[in-house]
Design a protein around this motif. Structure first.
Motif, PDB file in Angstrom:
ATOM      1  N   LEU A  93       0.804  -1.215   0.000  1.00  0.00           N
ATOM      2  CA  LEU A  93       0.000   0.000   0.000  1.00  0.00           C
ATOM      3  C   LEU A  93       0.838   1.267   0.000  1.00  0.00           C
ATOM      4  N   GLY A  94       2.090   1.164   0.388  1.00  0.00           N
ATOM      5  CA  GLY A  94       2.888   2.369   0.552  1.00  0.00           C
ATOM      6  C   GLY A  94       4.030   2.530  -0.420  1.00  0.00           C
ATOM      7  N   PHE A  95       4.552   1.440  -0.989  1.00  0.00           N
ATOM      8  CA  PHE A  95       5.728   1.532  -1.844  1.00  0.00           C
ATOM      9  C   PHE A  95       5.570   0.678  -3.099  1.00  0.00           C
ATOM     10  N   LEU A  96       4.473   0.840  -3.779  1.00  0.00           N
ATOM     11  CA  LEU A  96       4.214   0.149  -5.036  1.00  0.00           C
ATOM     12  C   LEU A  96       4.033   1.185  -6.134  1.00  0.00           C
ATOM     13  N   LYS A  97       4.754   1.020  -7.208  1.00  0.00           N
ATOM     14  CA  LYS A  97       4.588   1.898  -8.362  1.00  0.00           C
ATOM     15  C   LYS A  97       3.364   1.411  -9.139  1.00  0.00           C
ATOM     16  N   THR A  98       2.268   2.117  -8.987  1.00  0.00           N
ATOM     17  CA  THR A  98       1.033   1.727  -9.662  1.00  0.00           C
ATOM     18  C   THR A  98       0.862   2.427 -10.997  1.00  0.00           C
ATOM     19  N   THR A 126       1.903   4.684 -14.634  1.00  0.00           N
ATOM     20  CA  THR A 126       2.604   4.361 -15.859  1.00  0.00           C
ATOM     21  C   THR A 126       4.082   4.670 -15.716  1.00  0.00           C
ATOM     22  N   LYS A 127       4.812   4.375 -16.769  1.00  0.00           N
ATOM     23  CA  LYS A 127       6.274   4.495 -16.698  1.00  0.00           C
ATOM     24  C   LYS A 127       6.712   5.918 -16.392  1.00  0.00           C
ATOM     25  N   GLY A 128       6.066   6.913 -16.974  1.00  0.00           N
ATOM     26  CA  GLY A 128       6.494   8.287 -16.781  1.00  0.00           C
ATOM     27  C   GLY A 128       5.835   8.998 -15.619  1.00  0.00           C
ATOM     28  N   SER A 129       4.875   8.352 -14.930  1.00  0.00           N
ATOM     29  CA  SER A 129       4.158   9.024 -13.856  1.00  0.00           C
ATOM     30  C   SER A 129       4.880   8.850 -12.531  1.00  0.00           C
ATOM     31  N   ALA A 130       4.481   9.662 -11.561  1.00  0.00           N
ATOM     32  CA  ALA A 130       5.060   9.592 -10.223  1.00  0.00           C
ATOM     33  C   ALA A 130       4.139   8.887  -9.243  1.00  0.00           C
ATOM     34  N   GLN A 131       3.203   8.088  -9.756  1.00  0.00           N
ATOM     35  CA  GLN A 131       2.239   7.422  -8.895  1.00  0.00           C
ATOM     36  C   GLN A 131       2.933   6.309  -8.131  1.00  0.00           C
ATOM     37  N   GLY A 132       3.123   6.513  -6.852  1.00  0.00           N
ATOM     38  CA  GLY A 132       3.820   5.559  -5.995  1.00  0.00           C
ATOM     39  C   GLY A 132       4.485   6.302  -4.854  1.00  0.00           C
ATOM     40  N   ASN A 133       5.291   5.590  -4.066  1.00  0.00           N
ATOM     41  CA  ASN A 133       5.977   6.185  -2.910  1.00  0.00           C
ATOM     42  C   ASN A 133       4.990   6.882  -1.971  1.00  0.00           C
ATOM     43  N   PHE A 134       3.838   6.228  -1.731  1.00  0.00           N
ATOM     44  CA  PHE A 134       2.817   6.855  -0.885  1.00  0.00           C
ATOM     45  C   PHE A 134       3.269   6.940   0.566  1.00  0.00           C
ATOM     46  N   GLY A 135       4.122   6.008   0.999  1.00  0.00           N
ATOM     47  CA  GLY A 135       4.647   6.111   2.354  1.00  0.00           C
ATOM     48  C   GLY A 135       5.489   7.363   2.542  1.00  0.00           C
ATOM     49  N   LEU A 136       6.328   7.690   1.560  1.00  0.00           N
ATOM     50  CA  LEU A 136       7.100   8.929   1.627  1.00  0.00           C
ATOM     51  C   LEU A 136       6.188  10.145   1.605  1.00  0.00           C
ATOM     52  N   HIS A 173      -0.241 -11.642  -9.100  1.00  0.00           N
ATOM     53  CA  HIS A 173      -0.933 -12.251  -7.967  1.00  0.00           C
ATOM     54  C   HIS A 173      -2.339 -11.700  -7.767  1.00  0.00           C
ATOM     55  N   THR A 174      -2.630 -10.531  -8.267  1.00  0.00           N
ATOM     56  CA  THR A 174      -3.953  -9.932  -8.065  1.00  0.00           C
ATOM     57  C   THR A 174      -4.850 -10.052  -9.289  1.00  0.00           C
ATOM     58  N   GLY A 175      -4.291 -10.453 -10.409  1.00  0.00           N
ATOM     59  CA  GLY A 175      -5.086 -10.559 -11.622  1.00  0.00           C
ATOM     60  C   GLY A 175      -5.343  -9.235 -12.317  1.00  0.00           C
ATOM     61  N   CYS A 176      -4.658  -8.195 -11.914  1.00  0.00           N
ATOM     62  CA  CYS A 176      -4.809  -6.888 -12.564  1.00  0.00           C
ATOM     63  C   CYS A 176      -3.832  -6.814 -13.731  1.00  0.00           C
ATOM     64  N   HIS A 177      -4.215  -7.445 -14.838  1.00  0.00           N
ATOM     65  CA  HIS A 177      -3.316  -7.532 -15.975  1.00  0.00           C
ATOM     66  C   HIS A 177      -3.401  -6.253 -16.799  1.00  0.00           C
ATOM     67  N   GLY A 178      -2.367  -6.020 -17.540  1.00  0.00           N
ATOM     68  CA  GLY A 178      -2.306  -4.852 -18.405  1.00  0.00           C
ATOM     69  C   GLY A 178      -0.863  -4.576 -18.774  1.00  0.00           C
ATOM     70  N   ASP A 179      -0.674  -3.546 -19.529  1.00  0.00           N
ATOM     71  CA  ASP A 179       0.667  -3.162 -19.933  1.00  0.00           C
ATOM     72  C   ASP A 179       1.389  -2.510 -18.762  1.00  0.00           C
ATOM     73  N   LEU A 180       2.551  -3.021 -18.431  1.00  0.00           N
ATOM     74  CA  LEU A 180       3.278  -2.522 -17.266  1.00  0.00           C
ATOM     75  C   LEU A 180       3.738  -1.090 -17.463  1.00  0.00           C
ATOM     76  N   HIS A 181       3.997  -0.692 -18.687  1.00  0.00           N
ATOM     77  CA  HIS A 181       4.530   0.639 -18.932  1.00  0.00           C
ATOM     78  C   HIS A 181       3.429   1.683 -19.117  1.00  0.00           C
ATOM     79  N   ASP A 182       2.333   1.281 -19.675  1.00  0.00           N
ATOM     80  CA  ASP A 182       1.330   2.272 -20.074  1.00  0.00           C
ATOM     81  C   ASP A 182       0.060   2.232 -19.242  1.00  0.00           C
ATOM     82  N   ASP A 183      -0.170   1.186 -18.455  1.00  0.00           N
ATOM     83  CA  ASP A 183      -1.423   1.057 -17.695  1.00  0.00           C
ATOM     84  C   ASP A 183      -1.194   1.361 -16.228  1.00  0.00           C
ATOM     85  N   ASP A 184      -2.229   1.891 -15.587  1.00  0.00           N
ATOM     86  CA  ASP A 184      -2.213   2.199 -14.160  1.00  0.00           C
ATOM     87  C   ASP A 184      -2.964   1.087 -13.434  1.00  0.00           C
TER      88      ASP A 184
END
Length: 923
Positions: A207-212, A214-224, A303-314
């Motif tokens: 919940l706190g340190f997962l890059k959710t 896209t590749k160019g976004s800053a979505q992640g580091n929620f603990g920081l 593990h969660t079944g949230c498939h998609g493109d790792l670089h382009d999908d959130d």
């Protein structure tokens, strides 16, 4: 006027509720882990009005008393649509909120220690006992967990402090995936140090340190982001608690120290903190940063079944729909010594440096990747280490019985493969050679264990942290270094001197002053309490003014001497804080640090030889080498691929160049120019111009680089060639200058000897006259003349055709002396031999004769001190005519600098001429 009955009834009910709540709260605090010795008697009488609503805390019975505000929200609960979103400011409330209990712990999956036998195969015995006390305090979990706790000191009478107090925010460690700030009680540190102590909860793990994003976004580091939001809340509300928002110190331990290091250099927290304390960790450690966040993202998606493109999908929209337990069951199998869920470079909180370091030095210490993690010179830094930081890397069996060299090699090979990319075999061999005691014919299992603990401790924690302190001091920041060496008398740890990782934390919090805490031992001695008091003295001074030296102000002048802290207010190590030694700043030259054991001592150059290995040699080995992409990565890899060669999981070895750069090129002008030293000197000198010069000034030169930076693609092969060879340019310049000077000196010697031999050639034409002169100087053709002729012929290597007359002898001797001595004074190529004392000269005995030509020649050429020839026989009187005509020349000979004859010895033509030739040969 009496209130109406309804109002009287409401007041009575409120009073009853207040008393009941007070009684119930005592049990809640004790059950929550605040410590049995810290009993709460009543709620606080004051109401603190924050920006978001009024708060009422509780008074803790300690002397001086402390007002605690527990479970204060600093952000809106990140639940529902706010999961995997940056924190939002908290909602406001109108009624007074009772801050009397801890908030929930953020969702996490703590270590599984249910089966004690299996747990001992993974953890040391002392660690297992620690976890058995800590983990029950982490049972109350909820996504609504963004709360902080404040411990505000009060005066002895319970009043508010008259002056604003500094604040220290403690960021917990242990792991990026579990733990909480609730178990760390700041009561004693606040009471004894007179500072406001804050502990904080923040999102962890998936919940706190997962890059959710896209590749160019800053979505992640929620603990920081949560930690930054907590600092924002404190800046807005500290004045309401009597705190000073301009004196906020961020302190972290272990992984918490790495988070503090990241926030200290983050552009989003420029105005939020003013001082930094790093304990047993930094952002440069190999376990501090996730180098491949997309790999973690791929694992979560699988593990969660949230498939998609790792670089382009959130992944966030899909993950918000999943159950919390399903997210917590995701386990990332990280290579040993590397993290799973951990902070990563996101471009917002953590920036990737795109420019060269702001320094004119070309040395590796300032240009290696990771230099930006020490770029906070305006903030004071205090960093500390335990003696053994790798205590948690071995299990109970290994620590108790030790192991052989084969397992040592497997552990080192695992560490090197997971921490480095280039020249793995060379780095592995270097570490194994350096940490082997070659004086012992056979290695004891316990000595092998100790060497392995040292190499891991120095590699993944000590050297990176010292590098941060070195670079911080190099940039002009005020830096202090602490080595905590003290250990308690009773501990279930390996029999080693010094402290182990985490053993300093209860002393920082002051728990030995009250007999321990909820998950720390309760058998501290008086010495332990004194060490804790001294450490609090230093740290609270640093928090207050950026300098650990000085006196800690008391709560008030009329403070009563009672309570659990009374016996140690005026006591310390060696007579109290006033008797503690002065703590010098850590600089790049002297490298002073404070070693805190039973008695604090000032030392310098912590583990200098070992730190030089990690901060100088290893980074030079860890380079791709000449050619860049032209060299196959197989050259750098281990040839051993089977599991039998490793002790734990390892990352795969790829044939492609890794997407990280470990050396940032310095400016070209600084790499090819040699500058003169500045006329004025400062406290922190500029870095040396080369690695060689850096070794001469410090043992902590080019540091270990572990922080990755993305390199730009280029079509030029010369770029990597310059990256690999730039650190040799200054060395080449110095070598060129040295060769030029040597050639000049060689030419000068040639000219000198050419002049000497020219003079000797001019004298050769007059050798026949000198032979005749020698015969005229003696009364007869006895043994003295024979001796002179033999010695003279050996030295001049010539033959005489005729003998000069007596008058020619006078003129030729004077001319020969002038021709021999004047060039010596002019060239001045070598210092003349020192004069021998008269006593030494008179007592020296000489051989009666020269036995052979070869022996005489060797005596003349190779002997460092050539003996004087023997005087003529006693039955042969000296030449009166010669003595009469050349008395002036004898006095001049005695004054010449060189080998002198014994005082009072008779002078013969042979001895005089031999002295002249000796002066010629000595040149």
């Amino acid at each position: 006027m009496r209130p109406p009955p309804l109002a009287r009834h409401s007041c009575a009910c409120a009073l009853i509720r207040f008393v009941v709540a007070s009684v119930v709260f005592v049990g809640l605090v004790e059950e929550s882990g605040a410590g049995a010795s810290l009993l709460v008697h009543k709620y606080s009488t004051r109401v603190v009005r924050t920006k978001y609503g009024p708060l009422r805390g509780v008074m803790i019975h300690i002397h001086p008393p402390v007002e605690a505000f527990l479970g204060v929200p600093y952000a809106t609960p990140p639940i529902g649509s706010l999961r995997y979103m940056p924190p939002v400011t908290p909602s406001t409330w109108r009624n007074t909120r009772l801050a009397d209990r801890f908030g929930a712990v953020c969702p996490q999956r703590p270590p599984d220690i249910g089966n004690r036998s299996e747990a001992l195969l993974e953890y040391p015995k002392g660690r297992l006992l620690y976890l058995e006390k800590l983990l029950p305090l982490l049972a109350n979990q909820s996504e609504d967990c963004l709360y902080l706790n404040l411990y505000v000191p009060r005066t002895a009478t319970g009043d508010e402090e008259p002056a604003p107090l500094p604040c220290v925010v403690y960021v917990h460690g242990e792991s990026y995936e579990w733990n909480s700030g609730n178990p760390y009680d700041g009561t004693v540190l606040a009471s004894s140090g007179r500072v406001i102590v804050v502990t904080i909860n923040f999102r962890l793990g998936v919940l706190g340190f997962l890059k959710t994003g896209t590749k160019g976004s800053a979505q992640g580091n929620f603990g920081l982001m949560d930690l930054v939001a907590g600092l924002h809340w404190l800046r807005e509300n500290l004045p309401a608690f009597g705190g000073d928002p301009e004196r906020v110190t961020l302190m972290g331990h272990g992984t918490g120290a790495a988070l503090v290091n990241f926030i200290a250099v983050s552009p989003v927290a420029k105005e939020l903190l003013h001082r930094v304390i790093l304990l047993s960790g930094s952002g440069l450690s190999p376990w501090a940063l996730q180098r491949d966040p997309l790999l973690v993202k791929r694992t979560v998606a699988k593990h969660t079944g949230c498939h998609g493109d790792l670089h382009d999908d959130d992944l966030a929209p899909c993950l918000r729909l999943k159950q919390l337990n399903q997210l917590l069951n995701v386990k990332v199998e990280a290579p040993r010594f590397l993290p799973g869920f951990a902070p990563f470079i996101d471009g917002t909180i953590l920036l990737n440096p795109a420019t060269t370091p702001p320094t004119s030095s070309s040395s590796t210490v300032a240009t290696s990747a990771g230099f930006e993690l020490a770029d906070f010179p305006k903030r004071d830094l205090l960093f500390g280490l335990a003696s053994t930081e790798s205590y948690l890397d071995l299990n109970a069996q290994d620590l108790e019985f030790g192991f052989n060299e084969t397992k040592r090699d497997r552990v080192l090979r695992t560490y090197v493969r997971n921490s480095y990319y280039y020249h793995l075999n060379e780095i592995f061999s270097t570490l194994k050679n350096e940490y082997t005691d070659w004086e012992k014919p056979t290695q004891n299992p316990l000595s092998v264990r100790d060497a392995t603990l040292d190499v891991l401790s120095d590699g993944h924690t000590a050297s990176p942290l010292i590098r941060v302190g070195y670079l911080h001091s190099l940039s002009g920041g005020k830096t202090f270094f602490l080595h905590f060496q003290h250990h308690s008398g009773e501990r279930d740890l390996p029999m080693r001197t010094g402290s182990v990782r985490g053993e300093d934390l209860p002393y920082v919090l002051g728990l030995p002053l009250i007999g321990g805490g909820p998950f720390f031992p309760h058998n501290y001695s008086h010495t332990d309490a004194a060490v804790s008091k001294t450490l609090i003295h230093y740290i609270s001074n640093f928090i207050r003014k950026g300098d650990p030296n000085g006196a800690v102000p008391n709560a008030s002048a009329s403070e009563a001497k009672s309570g659990p802290l009374h016996t140690l207010h005026d006591e310390g190590i060696g007579g109290g804080p006033s008797a503690t030694p002065y703590w010098d700043t850590y600089d790049t030259i002297n490298q002073f640090y404070l070693e805190l054991g039973n008695r604090p001592e000032r030392r310098d150059h912590y583990r200098g030889h070992k730190m030089s290995l990690w901060l100088n040699l290893i980074p030079q080995l860890h380079r791709p080498g000449e050619g860049g992409d032209d060299i196959s990565m197989r050259h750098h890899h281990f040839q051993e691929e089977d599991d039998q060669y490793y002790d734990g999981s390892v990352r795969p070895q790829t044939k492609d160049m890794p997407p990280v750069a470990h050396v940032i090129p310095p400016p070209h002008s600084t790499a090819t120019s040699v500058r003169a030293a500045p006329a004025t000197t400062a406290q922190t000198p500029p870095p040396p111009k080369s690695d060689t010069a850096l070794q001469a000034t410090t043992t902590e030169c080019p540091p270990n680089q572990t922080l990755p930076t993305i390199i730009k693609n280029t079509n030029s092969n010369n770029l990597l060639r310059k990256l690999a060879s730039s650190h040799y340019q200054s060395y080449t310049t110095a070598l060129t200058v040295t060769i030029a000077v040597g050639c000049f000196l060689l030419l000068l010697n040639v000219l000198i000897f050419a002049g000497i031999y020219h003079q000797r050639d001019r004298g050769k034409s007059k050798q026949k006259q000198k032979e005749e002169l020698a015969e005229a100087g003696s009364c007869s053709s006895g043994s003295g003349e024979a001796y002179y002729n033999k010695s003279y012929n050996l030295q001049r290597a010539g033959s005489f055709e005729r003998k000069p007359t007596h008058s020619e002898y006078d003129k030729r001797t004077l001319a020969d002396l002038q021709m021999t001595e004047l060039p010596l004074q002019e060239f001045n190529s070598s210092p003349p031999p020192a004069k021998r004392p008269a006593a030494e000269s008179s007592s020296k005995t000489y051989p009666p004769d020269v036995t052979s030509d070869a022996e005489a020649l060797s005596n003349v050429v190779s002997s460092p001190s050539i003996p004087e020839p023997p005087p003529p026989p006693k039955n042969q009187p000296p030449a009166q005519g010669y003595h009469h005509q050349h008395h002036h020349q004898q006095q001049q000979q005695q004054q010449q600098v060189g080998i002198l004859r014994p005082h009072g010895a008779p002078t013969t033509p042979g001895t005089m001429k031999k002295r002249v030739q000796i002066q010629e040969i000595s040149v």
